[in-house]
Scaffold this motif. Sequence first.
Motif, PDB file in Angstrom:
ATOM      1  N   SER A  12       0.854  -1.239   0.041  1.00  0.00           N
ATOM      2  CA  SER A  12      -0.064  -0.013  -0.037  1.00  0.00           C
ATOM      3  C   SER A  12       0.742   1.193  -0.057  1.00  0.00           C
ATOM      4  CB  SER A  12      -0.758   0.000   1.063  1.00  0.00           C
ATOM      5  OG  SER A  12      -0.055  -0.129   2.409  1.00  0.00           O
ATOM      6  N   PRO A  46      -2.060   1.402  -4.534  1.00  0.00           N
ATOM      7  CA  PRO A  46      -3.159   2.423  -4.575  1.00  0.00           C
ATOM      8  C   PRO A  46      -2.610   3.485  -5.288  1.00  0.00           C
ATOM      9  CG  PRO A  46      -3.276   1.404  -2.629  1.00  0.00           C
ATOM     10  CD  PRO A  46      -1.882   1.144  -2.957  1.00  0.00           C
ATOM     11  N   LEU A  97      -3.253   1.384  -9.065  1.00  0.00           N
ATOM     12  CA  LEU A  97      -4.762   1.447  -8.862  1.00  0.00           C
ATOM     13  C   LEU A  97      -5.294   2.533  -8.734  1.00  0.00           C
ATOM     14  CD1 LEU A  97      -7.150  -0.324  -9.841  1.00  0.00           C
ATOM     15  CD2 LEU A  97      -7.094  -1.036  -7.563  1.00  0.00           C
ATOM     16  N   SER A  98      -6.041   3.170  -9.690  1.00  0.00           N
ATOM     17  CA  SER A  98      -6.531   4.411  -9.298  1.00  0.00           C
ATOM     18  C   SER A  98      -8.081   4.474  -9.190  1.00  0.00           C
ATOM     19  CB  SER A  98      -5.963   5.531 -10.355  1.00  0.00           C
ATOM     20  OG  SER A  98      -7.122   6.036 -11.070  1.00  0.00           O
ATOM     21  N   TYR A 103      -9.177   6.843  -3.211  1.00  0.00           N
ATOM     22  CA  TYR A 103      -7.799   6.959  -2.901  1.00  0.00           C
ATOM     23  C   TYR A 103      -7.426   8.430  -2.927  1.00  0.00           C
ATOM     24  CZ  TYR A 103      -7.881   2.144  -3.762  1.00  0.00           C
ATOM     25  OH  TYR A 103      -8.146   0.701  -3.652  1.00  0.00           O
ATOM     26  N   ARG A 124     -11.800   0.612   0.805  1.00  0.00           N
ATOM     27  CA  ARG A 124     -10.643   0.986   0.004  1.00  0.00           C
ATOM     28  C   ARG A 124      -9.561  -0.193  -0.223  1.00  0.00           C
ATOM     29  NH1 ARG A 124      -7.703   5.102   2.977  1.00  0.00           N
ATOM     30  NH2 ARG A 124      -7.181   6.214   0.992  1.00  0.00           N
ATOM     31  N   PHE A 125      -9.564  -0.930   0.651  1.00  0.00           N
ATOM     32  CA  PHE A 125      -8.638  -1.937   0.532  1.00  0.00           C
ATOM     33  C   PHE A 125      -8.929  -3.335   0.083  1.00  0.00           C
ATOM     34  CE2 PHE A 125      -6.738   1.225   2.862  1.00  0.00           C
ATOM     35  CZ  PHE A 125      -5.392   1.390   2.173  1.00  0.00           C
ATOM     36  N   PHE A 128      -8.708  -2.561  -3.448  1.00  0.00           N
ATOM     37  CA  PHE A 128      -7.494  -2.644  -3.951  1.00  0.00           C
ATOM     38  C   PHE A 128      -7.151  -4.047  -4.209  1.00  0.00           C
ATOM     39  CE2 PHE A 128      -3.034  -3.119  -2.475  1.00  0.00           C
ATOM     40  CZ  PHE A 128      -2.630  -2.538  -3.796  1.00  0.00           C
ATOM     41  N   CYS A 129      -7.532  -5.044  -3.590  1.00  0.00           N
ATOM     42  CA  CYS A 129      -7.075  -6.377  -3.604  1.00  0.00           C
ATOM     43  C   CYS A 129      -7.920  -7.114  -4.842  1.00  0.00           C
ATOM     44  CB  CYS A 129      -7.496  -7.283  -2.107  1.00  0.00           C
ATOM     45  SG  CYS A 129      -6.538  -6.822  -0.863  1.00  0.00           S
ATOM     46  N   GLN A 152      -3.400  -4.558   4.425  1.00  0.00           N
ATOM     47  CA  GLN A 152      -4.079  -3.790   3.035  1.00  0.00           C
ATOM     48  C   GLN A 152      -4.002  -4.678   1.766  1.00  0.00           C
ATOM     49  OE1 GLN A 152      -1.648  -2.446   5.002  1.00  0.00           O
ATOM     50  NE2 GLN A 152      -2.331  -0.616   5.721  1.00  0.00           N
ATOM     51  N   SER A 153      -3.194  -5.777   1.840  1.00  0.00           N
ATOM     52  CA  SER A 153      -3.172  -6.409   0.710  1.00  0.00           C
ATOM     53  C   SER A 153      -3.440  -8.150   0.785  1.00  0.00           C
ATOM     54  CB  SER A 153      -1.775  -6.407  -0.068  1.00  0.00           C
ATOM     55  OG  SER A 153      -0.676  -6.622   0.518  1.00  0.00           O
TER      56      SER A 153
END
Length: 495
Positions: A12, A46, A97-98, A103, A124-125, A128-129, A152-153
Amino acid sequence: MAKPLSILFVSSEVVPFAKTGGLADVSAALPQVIREMGHDIRIIMPKFAAVSDRKFKIHDIKRLTDMPVKLGDRTILGSVKSSFLTNIKTKVQVYFLSNEELYCRSDLYVDPKTKEAWPDNDDRFIFFCRGVIRTMLLLGWKPDIIHLNDWQSALIAALIKTEYADEPLFKNTRIVFTVHNAAYQGIFPAESFEKTGLPAKTFKSEGLEFHGDMNLLKAGLMYADQITTVSPTYAKEIRGSKDYGYGLEGVFKKKARKTVGLLNGMDNAVWSPEVDKLIPATYSADTLEKKQENKKALCEHFKLPYDPAVPVIGIVSRLADQKGFDLIKEKLVDLMKLDLQIVVLGSGEKKYEDLFSKAAKKYKKKIGAHIGFDDELAHLIEAGSDMFLMPSKYEPCGLNQMYSLRYGTLPIVRATGGLADTVEDLTAKPKSGTGFVFTDYKSKQMLDTIKRAVEAFKDEKTWQAAMKRAMKKDFSWDASAKKYIELYKKLLKKK
Ligand code: ADP
């Protein structure tokens, strides 16, 4: 050379794009060393507000624009952009990753106004994953290893082992999960679980469930093929007690055979007094007198009187309980009676920000404080201080004590995690010691150890010998990166 590996490194935060702590340093340095060893390693993170397109020459990837990603019963669009880490000869590709709404905020994890985690960190996470997996599928890039970092991942491990268990792209992919700090677990209410898209059966104590809540760190611990932590001592501590495992000590114990502690390295290109572009005077073990110019500049910066005979103790840190600031708080008055000066750079919990701001006003000649995040000042503190204080309650690895050793700034540390693995006590071992170490998390022990350091500082010859020894210690990433590669290869051989 044997066939190069393809590795996706998921984090992250990555220096210089976005950083709140050591994870960002690791996430830039380790991949670059691995790339230099000839492997195809790419990073994904992110795209936070700090990640400026212009500054970092970030460009769009057309076929990864407006990519639909599922988040519970919603479908949200994310776009992947790309840039490179260019500190080394061979660049490392970085994907971002936007999604503006998720973010583009002033801070990575915490709302600066409330000092609380953003209320939608689950969205948010999880996004992301799921977005990282989508990206892999659309790129059609087959990683041998997916290396995940922190909560976070972590969800990616669970997704790949369940929802994507039959996905041909990941058929031979192995998952490594590194815990950089077991106290941060990404815990969310049970209702958030649905947004993950995971099968209901994974919400159990052998899965993501944690006292009725969802714990994202557990997704990594339960489903990764290999767990690593960032120092050998920390690997033992987290399975030993709640003080270190934060409720997951039982899980860490169960997973002990799958876990290994690999000491983080440090980036010598950025943190070396010989080449540091951010300090007034570069120096080496052979030109220690030049360190004084940095000490002078440091005192000037904090408007403290400069006296070569009075040791300056530096602190650069997140101002969090973890870092042992309650010990300093308890003994501040006693410390101010000693013949020393203290400079502090940090931000975080208000009680500690106030403590140091007030102390700097009260003890104008003895203590300087800068509340905030300032990379350049961090370098000046490492270069200009005589000692560096890290009385941490726990410290998974810690980078600042390694930087301090490189700069001949002798660390005063509590023997925990990576601090125990990197600093040797000078009083106990006068021939090999590189700093000052105490064992119990007690303010009196810390104070006595600081007194010991201040006393030792008077013996210039012994002190300089210790400085030189400290500066010669090799904490470069090469050795640790090789261990990661060995670990990756071992995993790939396993069925
Ligand atoms: P942690 O990851 O727990 O915060 P580490 O010692 O592993 O601790 O890494 C901290 C990193 O963040 C170091 O590179 C340190 O110099 C940097 N850092 C922490 N606080 C600040 C600050 N206020 N200003 C500049 N750099 C900081």
